[in-house]
Design a protein around this motif. Structure first.
Motif, PDB file in Angstrom:
ATOM      1  N   SER A  19      22.374  12.485  -5.230  1.00  0.00           N
ATOM      2  CA  SER A  19      21.032  12.879  -4.983  1.00  0.00           C
ATOM      3  C   SER A  19      20.961  12.729  -3.636  1.00  0.00           C
ATOM      4  CB  SER A  19      20.544  11.909  -6.045  1.00  0.00           C
ATOM      5  OG  SER A  19      21.058  12.589  -7.618  1.00  0.00           O
ATOM      6  N   THR A  21      16.669  12.020  -2.048  1.00  0.00           N
ATOM      7  CA  THR A  21      15.905  11.765  -2.477  1.00  0.00           C
ATOM      8  C   THR A  21      14.853  12.158  -0.981  1.00  0.00           C
ATOM      9  OG1 THR A  21      15.865  10.396  -3.708  1.00  0.00           O
ATOM     10  CG2 THR A  21      13.705  10.127  -3.276  1.00  0.00           C
ATOM     11  N   ASP A  71      14.291  19.911  -7.198  1.00  0.00           N
ATOM     12  CA  ASP A  71      12.689  19.402  -7.552  1.00  0.00           C
ATOM     13  C   ASP A  71      12.675  19.054  -6.810  1.00  0.00           C
ATOM     14  OD1 ASP A  71      10.817  18.522  -9.500  1.00  0.00           O
ATOM     15  OD2 ASP A  71      12.748  17.521 -10.858  1.00  0.00           O
ATOM     16  N   LYS A  74       9.265  16.434  -7.740  1.00  0.00           N
ATOM     17  CA  LYS A  74       9.691  14.630  -7.296  1.00  0.00           C
ATOM     18  C   LYS A  74      10.074  14.903  -6.044  1.00  0.00           C
ATOM     19  CE  LYS A  74      11.934  13.897 -12.199  1.00  0.00           C
ATOM     20  NZ  LYS A  74      12.846  13.809 -12.948  1.00  0.00           N
ATOM     21  N   ASN A  75      10.337  15.629  -5.638  1.00  0.00           N
ATOM     22  CA  ASN A  75      10.984  15.764  -3.879  1.00  0.00           C
ATOM     23  C   ASN A  75      12.479  15.705  -3.923  1.00  0.00           C
ATOM     24  OD1 ASN A  75       9.071  16.845  -2.226  1.00  0.00           O
ATOM     25  ND2 ASN A  75       9.229  15.045  -0.797  1.00  0.00           N
ATOM     26  N   THR A  76      13.130  15.582  -5.320  1.00  0.00           N
ATOM     27  CA  THR A  76      14.767  15.331  -4.748  1.00  0.00           C
ATOM     28  C   THR A  76      15.703  16.783  -4.477  1.00  0.00           C
ATOM     29  OG1 THR A  76      15.045  15.635  -6.815  1.00  0.00           O
ATOM     30  CG2 THR A  76      14.287  12.913  -6.093  1.00  0.00           C
TER      31      THR A  76
END
Length: 122
Positions: A19, A21, A71, A74-76
Motif C-alpha cells: 500500500s 498512502t 482509491d 483515500k489517496n492510496t
C-alpha cells in the motif's frame, strides 16, 4: 509525501499486498506507480496507473501476477502481488507524478516514497 508499506518475507508462491498512502497530492491529478530495485540492479518499473485510473501499465514480469489499483478518495495506491518468485525480491517504491496516461518510466515521476522491502524465499 508517499508512504509505502506491506513488504515482508514470503515463500515462493505466496502473496503480499503493498500500500502507498499519499499526502499533499490529489491522486485525481497524478499518475502513480510502483517501481522496484533488486540488490545490485537498476531500478525498474513494475506497474503504473493513470490519474483517472483508466490506463494501467504492467511490465511483462508483472502481468497476470500483480494488480495495481487506486482509491482516490483515500489517496492510496495498492499493489497486490501473487505467485511471488525469488526474483521478485527487491525494495518496492511507490511514486507519483504528472505523467501522460500510465507512463511507467521512473524519471517522469517527481514524488517518491521511501520503499518497502519484499523478500521471497525459495
Amino acid at each position: 509525501q508517499l508512504q509505502a508499506s506491506g513488504g515482508g518475507l514470503v515463500q515462493t508462491g505466496g502473496s503480499l499486498r503493498l500500500s502507498c498512502t499519499v499526502s499533499g497530492l490529489d491522486l485525481n491529478s497524478y499518475g502513480t506507480g510502483w517501481f522496484r530495485q533488486a540488490p545490485g540492479k537498476e531500478r525498474e518499473g513494475v506497474s503504473c496507473i493513470s490519474d483517472n485510473a483508466a490506463d494501467i501499465h504492467y511490465y511483462d514480469f508483472a502481468k497476470g501476477r500483480f494488480t495495481i489499483s487506486k482509491d482516490s478518495a483515500k489517496n492510496t495506491v495498492t499493489l497486490q502481488m501473487n505467485s511471488l518468485k525469488p526474483e521478485d525480491t527487491a525494495v518496492y517504491y511507490c511514486a507519483a507524478g504528472r505523467v501522460d496516461g500510465s507512463s511507467c518510466v521512473g524519471p517522469v515521476y517527481g514524488f517518491w516514497g521511501q520503499g518497502t522491502l519484499v523478500t521471497v524465499s525459495s
